[in-house]
Design a protein around this motif. Structure first.
Motif, PDB file in Angstrom:
ATOM      1  N   UNK A 268       0.851  -1.192   0.000  1.00  0.00           N
ATOM      2  CA  UNK A 268       0.000   0.000   0.000  1.00  0.00           C
ATOM      3  C   UNK A 268       0.889   1.245   0.000  1.00  0.00           C
ATOM      4  N   UNK A 269       1.512   1.551  -1.122  1.00  0.00           N
ATOM      5  CA  UNK A 269       2.515   2.638  -1.181  1.00  0.00           C
ATOM      6  C   UNK A 269       1.964   4.029  -0.880  1.00  0.00           C
ATOM      7  N   UNK A 270       0.634   4.238  -1.039  1.00  0.00           N
ATOM      8  CA  UNK A 270       0.075   5.564  -0.785  1.00  0.00           C
ATOM      9  C   UNK A 270       0.202   5.947   0.697  1.00  0.00           C
TER      10      UNK A 270
ATOM     11  N   UNK B 260       9.751   6.843  -1.994  1.00  0.00           N
ATOM     12  CA  UNK B 260      10.288   5.541  -2.384  1.00  0.00           C
ATOM     13  C   UNK B 260      10.838   4.790  -1.176  1.00  0.00           C
ATOM     14  N   UNK B 261      11.519   5.521  -0.294  1.00  0.00           N
ATOM     15  CA  UNK B 261      12.095   4.898   0.902  1.00  0.00           C
ATOM     16  C   UNK B 261      11.132   5.013   2.071  1.00  0.00           C
ATOM     17  N   UNK B 262      11.152   4.004   2.926  1.00  0.00           N
ATOM     18  CA  UNK B 262      10.357   4.023   4.145  1.00  0.00           C
ATOM     19  C   UNK B 262      11.280   4.427   5.288  1.00  0.00           C
ATOM     20  N   UNK B 263      11.166   5.665   5.709  1.00  0.00           N
ATOM     21  CA  UNK B 263      11.932   6.171   6.846  1.00  0.00           C
ATOM     22  C   UNK B 263      11.033   6.086   8.068  1.00  0.00           C
ATOM     23  N   UNK B 264      11.313   5.103   8.903  1.00  0.00           N
ATOM     24  CA  UNK B 264      10.374   4.704   9.953  1.00  0.00           C
ATOM     25  C   UNK B 264      10.652   5.455  11.256  1.00  0.00           C
ATOM     26  N   UNK B 265       9.643   6.183  11.757  1.00  0.00           N
ATOM     27  CA  UNK B 265       9.782   6.927  13.001  1.00  0.00           C
ATOM     28  C   UNK B 265       9.289   6.123  14.191  1.00  0.00           C
TER      29      UNK B 265
ATOM     30  N   UNK C  89       9.168  14.134  28.254  1.00  0.00           N
ATOM     31  CA  UNK C  89       8.757  14.513  26.914  1.00  0.00           C
ATOM     32  C   UNK C  89       8.781  13.337  25.951  1.00  0.00           C
ATOM     33  N   UNK C  90       8.584  13.632  24.700  1.00  0.00           N
ATOM     34  CA  UNK C  90       8.479  12.626  23.655  1.00  0.00           C
ATOM     35  C   UNK C  90       9.287  13.081  22.452  1.00  0.00           C
ATOM     36  N   UNK C  91       9.991  12.150  21.834  1.00  0.00           N
ATOM     37  CA  UNK C  91      10.799  12.475  20.670  1.00  0.00           C
ATOM     38  C   UNK C  91      10.680  11.336  19.662  1.00  0.00           C
ATOM     39  N   UNK C  92      10.821  11.644  18.377  1.00  0.00           N
ATOM     40  CA  UNK C  92      10.605  10.630  17.331  1.00  0.00           C
ATOM     41  C   UNK C  92      11.835  10.521  16.434  1.00  0.00           C
ATOM     42  N   UNK C  93      12.822   9.684  16.817  1.00  0.00           N
ATOM     43  CA  UNK C  93      13.950   9.429  15.925  1.00  0.00           C
ATOM     44  C   UNK C  93      13.514   8.552  14.754  1.00  0.00           C
ATOM     45  N   UNK C  94      14.291   8.609  13.677  1.00  0.00           N
ATOM     46  CA  UNK C  94      13.884   7.961  12.429  1.00  0.00           C
ATOM     47  C   UNK C  94      14.914   6.924  11.990  1.00  0.00           C
ATOM     48  N   UNK C  95      14.425   5.750  11.611  1.00  0.00           N
ATOM     49  CA  UNK C  95      15.263   4.711  10.999  1.00  0.00           C
ATOM     50  C   UNK C  95      15.193   4.911   9.488  1.00  0.00           C
ATOM     51  N   UNK C  96      16.290   5.329   8.897  1.00  0.00           N
ATOM     52  CA  UNK C  96      16.299   5.633   7.461  1.00  0.00           C
ATOM     53  C   UNK C  96      16.357   4.358   6.615  1.00  0.00           C
ATOM     54  N   UNK C  97      15.607   4.365   5.508  1.00  0.00           N
ATOM     55  CA  UNK C  97      15.547   3.255   4.550  1.00  0.00           C
ATOM     56  C   UNK C  97      15.303   1.928   5.267  1.00  0.00           C
ATOM     57  N   UNK C  98      14.272   1.925   6.092  1.00  0.00           N
ATOM     58  CA  UNK C  98      13.976   0.745   6.914  1.00  0.00           C
ATOM     59  C   UNK C  98      13.587  -0.467   6.069  1.00  0.00           C
ATOM     60  N   UNK C  99      13.084  -0.235   4.854  1.00  0.00           N
ATOM     61  CA  UNK C  99      12.675  -1.357   4.005  1.00  0.00           C
ATOM     62  C   UNK C  99      13.852  -2.217   3.554  1.00  0.00           C
ATOM     63  N   UNK C 100      15.076  -1.683   3.690  1.00  0.00           N
ATOM     64  CA  UNK C 100      16.259  -2.442   3.280  1.00  0.00           C
ATOM     65  C   UNK C 100      16.828  -3.317   4.391  1.00  0.00           C
ATOM     66  N   UNK C 101      16.249  -3.250   5.593  1.00  0.00           N
ATOM     67  CA  UNK C 101      16.792  -3.982   6.731  1.00  0.00           C
ATOM     68  C   UNK C 101      15.990  -5.252   7.007  1.00  0.00           C
ATOM     69  N   UNK C 102      16.716  -6.328   7.416  1.00  0.00           N
ATOM     70  CA  UNK C 102      16.049  -7.537   7.874  1.00  0.00           C
ATOM     71  C   UNK C 102      15.724  -7.391   9.354  1.00  0.00           C
ATOM     72  N   UNK C 103      15.248  -8.474   9.986  1.00  0.00           N
ATOM     73  CA  UNK C 103      14.845  -8.382  11.382  1.00  0.00           C
ATOM     74  C   UNK C 103      16.010  -8.013  12.294  1.00  0.00           C
TER      75      UNK C 103
END
Length: 586
Positions: free
Chosen positions: A423-425, A439-444, A456-470
């Motif tokens: 579901x790319x949308x 194109x890339x999934x940068x997962x927060x 407080x609360x903060x949202x770091x991001x995992x860049x290009x998460x779709x390229x990583x395995x478990x």
């Protein structure tokens, strides 16, 4: 030389001029080395200019409000006491003949060469500049939150000197070397350009003694002498109609906001009172009023779009309490600008806690998100029994093999990524009237800071998460969480996210309606995993079984994600989790 020029200092690579805000000394005053002479400012930073030599201020070459190029002289210090004896008449600055001046210079040089070395003069060691660090490619300046060390303190290499912040992240600045902190060049709340010097570390044994005359008094204390008189002058200048009468507003208002010299200077020129200034909504960090904010206010005021707040005459009752404020309505029943901001003193049973910078940022970001997106939240009840059993059976082997603990979070992230690929949308953002699909999934990942999330609360991001395995996801999840809680995140770690996961189940909550992390279009929430009796169909018959169940929620932007599409995406995550492969290898 007997005469020493004081020049407009360089306050950043891109800064070519500064404005004289206020002189702390007058002609004829005796000054010490590094004693504050005046305050100068640009549109980015304000700072104090110290005296380069001890002596007498014999000439001021720039008046308050003058804009002077960097490197141009703004004052003259006379270091010879005899020559500066009568500066009030101006004779001291003009009576020196060239021959006498040259003779005196030669004599001074001879005495300097023949004089014995002062104690500790060579023991200060190397002077090392501490510079405002680069905290991301897009960051050009940062604000000083607070100093952990004071002038004269011993510091070790990598020991924290101060905390700084941008609009994205807070960070600690470590000492580049062991030694003594001999100078602090930036005060709390000062905004400093990247690369600009903010402190000096001396590495020698005699650093503390040699720096005592020049830097032992913090800059805050230097300002304290002039502050009361300045406030009295400003208070006296306020006229009965609420205007400032040409006086400059205070550096820090009654609302707790800091007003830069440039903003105060504009307010003074335009007759903007302190009360008016405090009613201007600031667009800067921590709600600061920027140059553009006050200029826009001035234009609106001249156009009749806003009116100055009415100065309410209050008579203190005999009991010493506050008089009752007026209703804030004019004769026609309307409410004018500035009359809604009524400050009430808290009663004795109320504790007042001022919002810190992060809490203000969170509040602003959440309100902005609700105002930007049409939020819809949908839920799914998920049977995660297979996933729980596999994780419990393999978590020890996983840690032994990879050196990383296996929590449920990377398993959730993996499932969400797999669904997003179908579901790319969902991996998109709204830019005006366009939909930008990434194109890339940068997962927060939403990370709560402090005990019970009070930090407080903060949202770091995992860049290009779709390229990583478990394994890669587990490492990334643990890394960003550790960096967030130890304040090691850079601004680049917090930008570019395309979807966010928040785990409110970690504090025992069943379900929630999370707020979208703009400019993303969706945020996933995972509730607590708990055992519940569930009706299942086994071999064509209904049975009641004890299963590990979890509520899954998703808030999404209804401007571009319709209910059917959002519901189908959430249901796909549910299917992936419920059909977890229990035979997969570690």
């Amino acid at each position: 030389m007997a005469k020493v020029e004081v020049v407009m200092p360089q306050m950043g690579e891109s800064v070519m001029e500064g404005t004289v805000i206020e002189w702390s000394k007058s002609v004829g005053d005796t000054v010490e080395v590094d004693e504050t002479l005046l305050e100068v400012a640009t549109d980015k930073v304000d700072t104090e200019v110290p005296s380069p030599e001890a002596g007498v201020l014999v000439e001021i070459l720039a008046d308050e409000g003058d804009v002077i190029e960097v490197g141009k002289p703004i004052a003259i210090i006379e270091t010879d006491a005899d020559a500066a004896g009568d500066v009030s008449s101006g004779s001291a600055a003009e009576a020196e003949e060239p021959a006498e001046e040259e003779a005196r210079e030669e004599e001074a040089e001879t005495q300097e060469e023949s004089a014995p070395a002062a104690p500790n003069s060579g023991d200060e060691g190397e002077r090392i500049e501490v510079q405002m660090p680069q905290m991301g490619e897009s960051v050009v300046e940062a604000t000083v939150i607070g100093w952990n060390k004071q002038v004269g303190d011993k510091v070790e290499e990598d020991e924290t000197l101060l905390e700084i912040s941008t609009d994205k992240v807070d960070s600690e600045v470590p000492s580049p070397a062991s030694g003594t902190l001999v100078e602090i060049l930036a005060e709390e709340n000062d905004t400093i350009e990247v690369g600009q010097t903010i402190a000096i570390i001396a590495t020698g044994e005699g650093a503390s003694a040699s720096s005592s005359s020049s830097a032992a008094t913090p800059q805050k204390e230097k300002k304290a002498d002039t502050a009361p008189a300045q406030k009295e002058t400003q208070s006296a200048a306020v006229s009965s109609n609420g205007t400032s009468g040409g006086s400059e507003p205070q550096r820090v208002g009654t609302d707790g906001r800091f007003y830069s010299p440039l903003v105060r200077s504009i307010a003074k020129e335009e007759g903007i009172s302190q009360e008016e200034l405090e009613n201007i909504e600031g667009s800067g960090q921590n709600g600061r009023v920027s140059k553009q904010d006050i200029l826009s206010y001035v234009e609106d005021k001249k156009a009749g779009k806003v009116s100055a707040p009415v100065q309410q005459k209050q008579t203190a009752p005999s009991g010493g309490g506050l008089s009752k404020p007026s209703s804030g309505k004019s004769s026609d029943g309307s409410i004018s600008a500035g009359q809604l901001d009524v400050k009430h003193a808290p009663s004795g049973d109320v504790e007042v806690i001022k919002m810190d910078r992060m809490r203000k940022m969170i509040a602003e970001h959440m309100v902005k998100s609700k105002q930007t997106s049409a939020h819809v939240t949908t839920f799914a009840d998920v049977d995660v029994t297979s996933m729980v059993k596999w994780r419990n059976a393999n978590k020890h082997a996983f840690q032994e093999k990879t050196g990383t603990k296996l929590t449920f979070t990377p398993l959730f992230v993996e499932a969400i990524i797999n669904a997003m690929l179908e579901y790319p949308l969902i991996n998109s953002s709204v830019v005006e009237d366009e939909i930008h699909v990434k194109k890339d999934i940068n997962f927060g990942l939403a990370v709560a800071l402090g005990e019970g999330g009070e930090g407080g609360l903060i949202v770091p991001v995992i860049k290009k998460a779709q390229e990583k395995n478990l394994v890669g996801l587990a490492n990334a999840v643990n890394e960003v969480a550790h960096k967030a809680r130890s304040k090691q995140l850079s601004p680049d770690d917090l930008v570019g996210g395309t979807i966010t996961l928040t785990n409110y189940g970690s504090v025992g909550n069943l379900m929630g309606t999370p707020i979208i992390n703009q400019p993303q279009v969706a945020i996933i929430g995972t509730g607590v995993i708990e055992k519940r009796p569930v009706v299942m169909e086994v071999g064509g018959e209904d049975v009641i079984a004890i299963r590990h169940m979890m509520y899954l929620s998703m808030s999404y932007d209804h401007r571009i994600i319709d209910g059917a599409h959002g519901g189908a995406f959430l249901n796909r995550i549910k299917q992936i989790l419920e059909n977890f492969d229990t035979d997969r290898s570690v």
